[in-house]
Scaffold this motif. Structure first.
Motif, short mmCIF file in Angstrom:
data_model
loop_
_atom_site.label_atom_id
_atom_site.label_comp_id
_atom_site.label_asym_id
_atom_site.label_seq_id
_atom_site.Cartn_x
_atom_site.Cartn_y
_atom_site.Cartn_z
N ILE A 170 0.86 -1.18 0.00
CA ILE A 170 0.00 0.00 0.00
C ILE A 170 0.90 1.23 0.00
CG2 ILE A 170 -1.83 1.26 1.20
CD1 ILE A 170 -2.41 -1.43 2.68
N LEU A 171 0.84 2.02 -1.06
CA LEU A 171 1.64 3.24 -1.13
C LEU A 171 0.79 4.42 -0.68
CD1 LEU A 171 4.17 4.84 -2.02
CD2 LEU A 171 3.09 5.06 -4.26
N THR A 172 1.26 5.13 0.34
CA THR A 172 0.58 6.33 0.85
C THR A 172 1.36 7.55 0.41
OG1 THR A 172 -0.20 5.12 2.80
CG2 THR A 172 -0.24 7.52 2.92
N GLY A 173 0.71 8.46 -0.29
CA GLY A 173 1.41 9.63 -0.80
C GLY A 173 0.53 10.86 -0.82
N GLN A 174 1.08 11.94 -1.36
CA GLN A 174 0.35 13.20 -1.47
C GLN A 174 0.65 13.84 -2.81
OE1 GLN A 174 0.86 15.73 2.01
NE2 GLN A 174 0.73 13.99 3.41
N ILE A 175 -0.32 14.60 -3.32
CA ILE A 175 -0.21 15.33 -4.58
C ILE A 175 -0.09 16.81 -4.25
CG2 ILE A 175 -1.32 15.83 -6.79
CD1 ILE A 175 -3.12 13.34 -6.23
N PHE A 176 0.85 17.49 -4.91
CA PHE A 176 1.06 18.91 -4.64
C PHE A 176 0.78 19.77 -5.88
CE2 PHE A 176 3.50 16.51 -1.59
CZ PHE A 176 3.13 17.12 -0.41
N PHE A 177 0.49 21.06 -5.65
CA PHE A 177 -0.04 21.96 -6.66
C PHE A 177 0.85 23.20 -6.81
CE2 PHE A 177 -3.36 19.31 -5.16
CZ PHE A 177 -4.26 19.16 -6.21
N PRO A 178 0.78 23.89 -7.95
CA PRO A 178 1.58 25.11 -8.13
C PRO A 178 1.14 26.21 -7.17
CG PRO A 178 0.75 24.27 -10.23
CD PRO A 178 0.01 23.54 -9.16
N ASP A 179 2.09 26.80 -6.47
CA ASP A 179 1.76 27.85 -5.51
C ASP A 179 1.14 29.07 -6.20
OD1 ASP A 179 4.40 27.23 -3.12
OD2 ASP A 179 2.23 26.99 -2.88
N ALA A 180 1.59 29.41 -7.41
CA ALA A 180 1.06 30.59 -8.10
C ALA A 180 -0.44 30.44 -8.34
CB ALA A 180 1.79 30.81 -9.42
N LEU A 181 -0.85 29.28 -8.77
CA LEU A 181 -2.27 29.04 -9.02
C LEU A 181 -3.07 29.01 -7.72
CD1 LEU A 181 -4.61 28.37 -10.91
CD2 LEU A 181 -3.93 25.96 -10.76
#
Length: 285
Positions: A170-181
């Motif tokens: 089971i892989l536990t992770g997170q998705i990150f987003f552009p700070d400018a947007l």
């Protein structure tokens, strides 16, 4: 200074949120050490094909046992499609993998917990918004319809995910987003801009974002009526999860899975689900 609009904010993100240039499909294959035939079905625009580092699941995970595409339950926010492609170390898609995502809503709160919000007064016990499960299709892709996540103290903008190959992988992770947007949205779009407090954490000073490496920074494209957030998630089929699958939270109990609830329940009206049913063998393994 000229005020930036939403399209300008996206144009400013001609690179991924981590600063890496978006690769062509050919460059993508070369970095992965894979042939064109292996990468022909990979998501366009996503810039990394590598094993994604496992990071903490955080304090807000529970399994509502809901297989559904739309996880919003009608809550407001900018429509966002999350498209995750599960692949192995050779960039080969992994059909049948179970994919869970969960995240805070446009006001910065998670479903299922009390003591939230800038003043700790918000209680969402028994609710299940912004949570759901999908199973990867023949191309290893799972999609969700949701809203762009807001922020909460101490964390940059993110979405949590778990990839289940079986009960131990089971892989536990997170998705990150552009700070400018994110910054544009939080300052200019309701209900994101209804909050009195200012965001205190960006990608650059979020330790979990740093631990996740650039593999966890999504490709984002503006479509006619929503954002598309795409990421390739590399999973080692032989790995044993350090985080795993748990219903117990550090320092306390998880909320009980709600009775009834929206979406397609898996496992009966109590919301419970048999883990063997929810984590079928991945094809080819």
């Amino acid at each position: 200074m000229t005020k930036m609009n939403r399209r300008d904010a996206l144009r400013a993100v001609a690179v991924t949120a981590s600063g890496g240039l978006l690769m062509s499909q050919q460059a993508f294959a070369q970095e992965a050490g894979a042939g064109t035939s292996q990468t022909a079905g990979l998501l366009q625009g996503a810039d990394v094909c590598a094993i994604v580092p496992e990071v903490t699941e955080g304090p807000y995970y529970f399994d509502p046992a809901m297989e559904r595409v739309d996880i919003t339950e009608g809550r407001p926010g900018i429509s966002t499609r999350i498209r995750l492609q599960v692949v192995d170390a050779g960039c080969v898609p992994m059909p049948g993998a179970r994919v869970d995502i969960w995240h805070c809503d446009a006001t910065g709160v998670y479903s299922g917990y009390a003591g939230q919000g800038d003043d700790g007064s918000i209680d969402t016990t028994g609710e299940t918004f912004m949570r759901g499960t999908q199973f990867a299709d023949d191309n290893g892709i799972a999609e969700f319809e949701t809203v762009y996540p807001s922020w909460y103290r101490g964390r940059t903008t993110h979405i949590h995910f778990k990839i289940f190959l079986d009960e131990t992988n089971i892989l536990t992770g997170q998705i990150f987003f552009p700070d400018a947007l994110s910054e544009y949205i939080y300052l200019n779009v309701a209900p994101y801009n209804d909050r009195a407090s200012a965001r205190d954490t960006l990608n650059s000073n979020d330790s979990i974002a740093a631990q996740s490496t650039r593999t966890a920074f999504a490709f984002i494209k503006e479509l006619d009526e929503e954002y598309l957030v795409a990421m390739i998630v590399g999973v080692d089929p032989a790995a044993q999860s350090a985080v795993g699958f748990s219903m117990g939270a550090p320092g306390g109990d998880r909320p009980e899975p709600p009775e009834g609830g929206a979406g397609g329940q898996m496992g009966g009206p109590s919301g419970s689900a048999d883990r063997a049913t929810m984590t079928p063998p991945v094809k080819g393994l």
